[in-house]
Design a protein around this motif. Structure first.
Motif, PDB file in Angstrom:
ATOM      1  N   VAL A  32      13.562   0.160  -4.033  1.00 44.19           N
ATOM      2  CA  VAL A  32      12.369  -0.310  -4.742  1.00 44.19           C
ATOM      3  C   VAL A  32      11.194   0.651  -4.585  1.00 44.19           C
ATOM      4  CG1 VAL A  32      13.030  -2.721  -4.574  1.00 44.19           C
ATOM      5  CG2 VAL A  32      11.649  -1.704  -2.756  1.00 44.19           C
ATOM      6  N   GLY A  33      11.357   1.708  -3.795  1.00 42.51           N
ATOM      7  CA  GLY A  33      10.281   2.684  -3.648  1.00 42.51           C
ATOM      8  C   GLY A  33       9.873   2.852  -2.198  1.00 42.51           C
ATOM      9  N   ALA A  34       8.814   3.612  -1.984  1.00 42.50           N
ATOM     10  CA  ALA A  34       8.324   3.883  -0.637  1.00 42.50           C
ATOM     11  C   ALA A  34       7.727   2.620  -0.027  1.00 42.50           C
ATOM     12  CB  ALA A  34       7.289   5.003  -0.670  1.00 42.50           C
ATOM     13  N   GLY A  35       7.873   2.476   1.300  1.00 38.97           N
ATOM     14  CA  GLY A  35       7.330   1.309   1.979  1.00 38.97           C
ATOM     15  C   GLY A  35       7.450   1.416   3.474  1.00 38.97           C
ATOM     16  N   SER A  36       6.856   0.422   4.180  1.00 40.63           N
ATOM     17  CA  SER A  36       6.831   0.466   5.637  1.00 40.63           C
ATOM     18  C   SER A  36       7.293  -0.820   6.299  1.00 40.63           C
ATOM     19  CB  SER A  36       5.402   0.783   6.108  1.00 40.63           C
ATOM     20  OG  SER A  36       4.489  -0.189   5.602  1.00 40.63           O
ATOM     21  N   SER A  37       7.137  -1.981   5.637  1.00 35.86           N
ATOM     22  CA  SER A  37       7.535  -3.256   6.227  1.00 35.86           C
ATOM     23  C   SER A  37       8.227  -4.091   5.158  1.00 35.86           C
ATOM     24  CB  SER A  37       6.321  -4.006   6.774  1.00 35.86           C
ATOM     25  OG  SER A  37       6.721  -5.203   7.420  1.00 35.86           O
TER      26      SER A  37
ATOM     27  N   ASP B  38      15.730  -8.373 -10.072  1.00 37.50           N
ATOM     28  CA  ASP B  38      15.093  -8.731 -11.342  1.00 37.50           C
ATOM     29  C   ASP B  38      13.671  -8.157 -11.355  1.00 37.50           C
ATOM     30  OD1 ASP B  38      14.136  -9.797 -13.656  1.00 37.50           O
ATOM     31  OD2 ASP B  38      14.484 -11.895 -13.119  1.00 37.50           O
ATOM     32  N   THR B  39      13.501  -6.968 -11.909  1.00 40.41           N
ATOM     33  CA  THR B  39      12.192  -6.308 -11.907  1.00 40.41           C
ATOM     34  C   THR B  39      11.160  -7.060 -12.750  1.00 40.41           C
ATOM     35  OG1 THR B  39      12.924  -4.881 -13.730  1.00 40.41           O
ATOM     36  CG2 THR B  39      13.204  -4.041 -11.483  1.00 40.41           C
ATOM     37  N   GLY B  40      11.633  -7.942 -13.635  1.00 37.78           N
ATOM     38  CA  GLY B  40      10.694  -8.728 -14.432  1.00 37.78           C
ATOM     39  C   GLY B  40       9.921  -9.736 -13.609  1.00 37.78           C
ATOM     40  N   THR B  41      10.379 -10.037 -12.376  1.00 37.70           N
ATOM     41  CA  THR B  41       9.687 -10.990 -11.506  1.00 37.70           C
ATOM     42  C   THR B  41       8.784 -10.300 -10.496  1.00 37.70           C
ATOM     43  OG1 THR B  41      11.511 -10.990  -9.898  1.00 37.70           O
ATOM     44  CG2 THR B  41      11.616 -12.591 -11.711  1.00 37.70           C
ATOM     45  N   LYS B  42       8.737  -8.967 -10.516  1.00 37.38           N
ATOM     46  CA  LYS B  42       7.934  -8.222  -9.537  1.00 37.38           C
ATOM     47  C   LYS B  42       6.458  -8.556  -9.711  1.00 37.38           C
ATOM     48  CE  LYS B  42       6.800  -3.523  -8.024  1.00 37.38           C
ATOM     49  NZ  LYS B  42       7.023  -2.080  -8.243  1.00 37.38           N
ATOM     50  N   GLN B  43       5.779  -8.865  -8.594  1.00 32.17           N
ATOM     51  CA  GLN B  43       4.361  -9.162  -8.657  1.00 32.17           C
ATOM     52  C   GLN B  43       3.680  -8.827  -7.339  1.00 32.17           C
ATOM     53  OE1 GLN B  43       3.484 -13.534  -8.750  1.00 32.17           O
ATOM     54  NE2 GLN B  43       5.710 -13.688  -8.899  1.00 32.17           N
ATOM     55  N   GLN B  44       2.401  -8.534  -7.421  1.00 32.73           N
ATOM     56  CA  GLN B  44       1.608  -8.185  -6.248  1.00 32.73           C
ATOM     57  C   GLN B  44       1.077  -9.457  -5.601  1.00 32.73           C
ATOM     58  OE1 GLN B  44      -1.376  -5.048  -6.748  1.00 32.73           O
ATOM     59  NE2 GLN B  44      -2.843  -6.333  -5.655  1.00 32.73           N
ATOM     60  N   LEU B  45       1.259  -9.575  -4.265  1.00 30.98           N
ATOM     61  CA  LEU B  45       0.794 -10.750  -3.543  1.00 30.98           C
ATOM     62  C   LEU B  45      -0.495 -10.505  -2.767  1.00 30.98           C
ATOM     63  CD1 LEU B  45       4.099 -12.272  -2.090  1.00 30.98           C
ATOM     64  CD2 LEU B  45       2.970 -12.754  -4.252  1.00 30.98           C
ATOM     65  N   ALA B  46      -0.685  -9.292  -2.230  1.00 31.36           N
ATOM     66  CA  ALA B  46      -1.868  -9.039  -1.412  1.00 31.36           C
ATOM     67  C   ALA B  46      -2.071  -7.536  -1.273  1.00 31.36           C
ATOM     68  CB  ALA B  46      -1.730  -9.692  -0.041  1.00 31.36           C
ATOM     69  N   THR B  47      -3.261  -7.149  -0.802  1.00 32.90           N
ATOM     70  CA  THR B  47      -3.575  -5.748  -0.548  1.00 32.90           C
ATOM     71  C   THR B  47      -4.042  -5.593   0.895  1.00 32.90           C
ATOM     72  OG1 THR B  47      -5.842  -6.072  -1.325  1.00 32.90           O
ATOM     73  CG2 THR B  47      -4.218  -5.318  -2.948  1.00 32.90           C
ATOM     74  N   GLY B  48      -4.043  -4.350   1.389  1.00 33.80           N
ATOM     75  CA  GLY B  48      -4.470  -4.069   2.754  1.00 33.80           C
ATOM     76  C   GLY B  48      -3.521  -4.604   3.800  1.00 33.80           C
ATOM     77  N   VAL B  49      -2.221  -4.707   3.466  1.00 36.10           N
ATOM     78  CA  VAL B  49      -1.212  -5.305   4.344  1.00 36.10           C
ATOM     79  C   VAL B  49      -0.508  -4.210   5.138  1.00 36.10           C
ATOM     80  CG1 VAL B  49       0.861  -6.740   4.424  1.00 36.10           C
ATOM     81  CG2 VAL B  49      -0.900  -7.189   2.715  1.00 36.10           C
ATOM     82  N   VAL B  50      -0.168  -4.525   6.413  1.00 34.32           N
ATOM     83  CA  VAL B  50       0.555  -3.563   7.254  1.00 34.32           C
ATOM     84  C   VAL B  50       1.883  -4.110   7.764  1.00 34.32           C
ATOM     85  CG1 VAL B  50      -1.547  -2.394   7.996  1.00 34.32           C
ATOM     86  CG2 VAL B  50      -0.697  -4.333   9.320  1.00 34.32           C
ATOM     87  N   TYR B  51       2.105  -5.442   7.667  1.00 35.72           N
ATOM     88  CA  TYR B  51       3.327  -6.035   8.248  1.00 35.72           C
ATOM     89  C   TYR B  51       3.598  -7.359   7.549  1.00 35.72           C
ATOM     90  CZ  TYR B  51       6.603  -7.231  12.063  1.00 35.72           C
ATOM     91  OH  TYR B  51       7.720  -7.534  12.799  1.00 35.72           O
ATOM     92  N   CYS B  52       4.883  -7.678   7.309  1.00 30.08           N
ATOM     93  CA  CYS B  52       5.196  -8.941   6.620  1.00 30.08           C
ATOM     94  C   CYS B  52       6.486  -9.554   7.151  1.00 30.08           C
ATOM     95  CB  CYS B  52       5.314  -8.725   5.109  1.00 30.08           C
ATOM     96  SG  CYS B  52       6.726  -7.726   4.593  1.00 30.08           S
ATOM     97  N   ARG B  53       6.589 -10.878   7.020  1.00 33.23           N
ATOM     98  CA  ARG B  53       7.794 -11.648   7.331  1.00 33.23           C
ATOM     99  C   ARG B  53       7.851 -12.846   6.382  1.00 33.23           C
ATOM    100  NH1 ARG B  53       9.474  -7.824   9.099  1.00 33.23           N
ATOM    101  NH2 ARG B  53      10.338  -7.340  11.159  1.00 33.23           N
TER     102      ARG B  53
ATOM    103  N   LYS C 261      20.348 -15.576  -5.742  1.00 31.97           N
ATOM    104  CA  LYS C 261      19.734 -14.336  -5.267  1.00 31.97           C
ATOM    105  C   LYS C 261      18.500 -14.657  -4.427  1.00 31.97           C
ATOM    106  CE  LYS C 261      21.265 -11.635  -9.292  1.00 31.97           C
ATOM    107  NZ  LYS C 261      20.850 -10.775 -10.426  1.00 31.97           N
ATOM    108  N   PRO C 262      18.197 -13.792  -3.440  1.00 31.89           N
ATOM    109  CA  PRO C 262      17.033 -14.029  -2.581  1.00 31.89           C
ATOM    110  C   PRO C 262      15.772 -13.373  -3.130  1.00 31.89           C
ATOM    111  CG  PRO C 262      18.273 -12.185  -1.730  1.00 31.89           C
ATOM    112  CD  PRO C 262      19.018 -12.655  -2.960  1.00 31.89           C
ATOM    113  N   TRP C 263      14.635 -13.772  -2.570  1.00 33.19           N
ATOM    114  CA  TRP C 263      13.361 -13.087  -2.793  1.00 33.19           C
ATOM    115  C   TRP C 263      13.221 -11.981  -1.763  1.00 33.19           C
ATOM    116  CZ3 TRP C 263       9.679 -13.579  -6.580  1.00 33.19           C
ATOM    117  CH2 TRP C 263       9.779 -14.689  -7.434  1.00 33.19           C
ATOM    118  N   ILE C 264      12.761 -10.817  -2.197  1.00 32.00           N
ATOM    119  CA  ILE C 264      12.509  -9.718  -1.276  1.00 32.00           C
ATOM    120  C   ILE C 264      11.028  -9.371  -1.314  1.00 32.00           C
ATOM    121  CG2 ILE C 264      14.830  -8.747  -1.366  1.00 32.00           C
ATOM    122  CD1 ILE C 264      13.813  -6.694  -3.388  1.00 32.00           C
ATOM    123  N   PHE C 265      10.532  -8.858  -0.179  1.00 31.60           N
ATOM    124  CA  PHE C 265       9.118  -8.539  -0.035  1.00 31.60           C
ATOM    125  C   PHE C 265       9.001  -7.196   0.676  1.00 31.60           C
ATOM    126  CE2 PHE C 265       9.974 -13.057   0.294  1.00 31.60           C
ATOM    127  CZ  PHE C 265       9.179 -13.588  -0.706  1.00 31.60           C
TER     128      PHE C 265
END
Length: 437
Positions: A105-110, A152-167, A133-137
């Motif tokens: 899905v591209g570059a990322g860290s978490s 499903d790239t049609g469901t891709k959406q931005q949830l937040a900005t300034g994030v460094v870690y997710c679960r 199918k699962p949701w990925i973040f």
């Protein structure tokens, strides 16, 4: 197989197998069931997914699609040399294919992954039957947190900005009350060290949406890592490690009403009616009479007679057309009510809606009955913007409502904060004349 110990072998070969010559052999047999789950009650299965330099964050989720069966596939998302990728593994892996790479899905860290699904009861326990199918973040290199339904790239959406870690985790959903769905919870840490989350859950109108961002305000330190969990008593929780390596955990209230005890049923056996006709001897009668009896239909009706009741309220979208004749959702015209117990006849005379910001009553034009427990209030168009210019909370009062048994319910009140409102733009006043006296 193991070789027989020489001492035991001598005892087995002895002519007399008795206690007297210390030749009464004994053995213990351990029987274990075949492995059909990711973890058994007596051991953990440890498996290496990949081994190389440059590996980063990883998250794994099993998919179970039958409430009575084990998982049938394991999904995974990871960071490899700064690129977010995915893979799957069949379970059981009959063809020994191992982990098979899927897509990047591209570059990322978490990264994080979680299945949505339906909770079903089996052997007095609730189990999540996962969707296909699962949701990925993932958090990209600019700190943007993204969500997508697997490939499903049609469901891709931005949830937040300034994030460094997710679960992420699929929390509890109450099957008896539509609005009590904790949903898929995505917890994340921002660059300021604070903990936030968003939910993908069911609304009163049974649709699903990503709710607005909320902060775990109880945590006041600087977070370094985060994890999520659910408990067996219908709670969801956060585990946070701060900059001093102290661990804090926060849990929600129980989302259990009607879930902890299996649903009950009342069965009424059909009533029996017996009619016996006894012959009567008439003296001097011209004709013999006959009496016929048709049994009446019998039934039992159980009516809710308690005067305690409660309800939830939330504004809902209405499809409108803009100046270009394009449809859009306007959240200022409907208020949906979900009532715990039936009100056979609920009218506008029973309902009062108040804007708590200025203590004014908001006029309604009609009330629509969706079913026995759901009603929709239609906001009056006397104010062209409906609810859109409301600031603060709205209070809904239900008074004088009658229960199915004919008794009056105790007055009910619910306060909610309307969502997705778009205030009407009011242009600044224009200067008409300037003069100096």
């Amino acid at each position: 197989m193991r070789n027989v110990d020489p001492v035991l072998s001598n005892k087995l070969n002895s002519q007399y197998q008795t206690k007297a010559n210390n030749a009464q052999p004994k053995m213990s047999v351990a029987i274990a069931r075949a492995r059909n789950t990711v973890s058994d009650s007596s051991y953990w299965v440890v498996e290496t997914i990949r081994q190389k330099t440059g590996l980063g964050d990883v998250s794994v989720a099993p998919r179970r699609q039958k409430v009575t069966g084990p998982p049938n596939r394991i999904y995974e998302i990871h960071v490899n040399d700064g690129v977010v990728g995915t893979s799957i593994r069949e379970y059981p892996d009959k063809f020994k294919d191992g982990w098979v790479d899927q897509f990047d899905v591209g570059a990322g860290s978490s990264v994080a992954i979680a299945f949505d699904g339906e909770w079903e009861r089996y052997r007095n326990l609730w189990r999540l039957v996962a969707h296909e199918k699962p949701w990925i973040f993932w958090v990209d290199n600019t700190g943007v947190l993204w969500a997508q339904l697997w490939d499903d790239t049609g469901t891709k959406q931005q949830l937040a900005t300034g994030v460094v870690y997710c679960r992420a985790i699929r929390a509890w959903k109450n099957l008896n009350m539509a609005d009590k769905d904790q949903g898929i919870v995505v917890g994340y840490i921002k660059s300021d060290g604070k903990v936030y989350y968003r939910n993908y859950c069911q609304l009163l109108d049974l649709s699903y949406t990503w709710e607005p961002e909320r902060q775990v305000a109880e945590f006041t330190g600087t977070a370094l890592s985060l994890n999520l969990f659910i408990t067996n008593d219908y709670r969801m929780g956060f585990v946070v490690e701060d900059s001093f390596n102290d661990i804090y955990w926060y849990i929600t209230d129980r989302n259990w009403a009607g879930m902890a005890i299996a649903a009950e049923s009342v069965t009424v056996a059909p009533a029996e009616l017996k009619v016996e006709l006894i012959p009567i001897d008439y003296i001097g009668a011209y004709t013999q009479e006959t009496i016929s009896a048709v049994p009446a239909e019998l039934g039992v009706t159980l009516l809710y007679a308690d005067t305690d009741n409660d309800f939830m309220a939330l504004n809902a979208p209405k499809t409108m057309l803009d100046e270009f004749n394009e449809p859009y959702d306007d959240w200022g015209w409907f208020i949906d009510l979900t009532i715990d117990h039936p009100i056979p006849s609920l009218t506008l005379a029973n309902v009062t809606v108040t804007n708590l910001d200025n203590s004014t009553v908001i006029q309604m034009t009609s009330i629509e009955k969706v079913d026995d427990l759901n009603y929709r209030l239609h906001v009056s168009d006397v104010v062209e913007s409906g609810l859109n210019n409301v600031y603060g909370d709205i209070q809904v009062d239900i008074t004088g409502a009658i229960n199915p048994a004919g008794y009056t319910y105790i007055n009910m009140t619910h306060t909610f904060t309307p969502i997705n409102l778009i205030p009407t733009f009011i242009p600044l006043p224009e200067v008409e004349v300037i003069f100096n006296e």
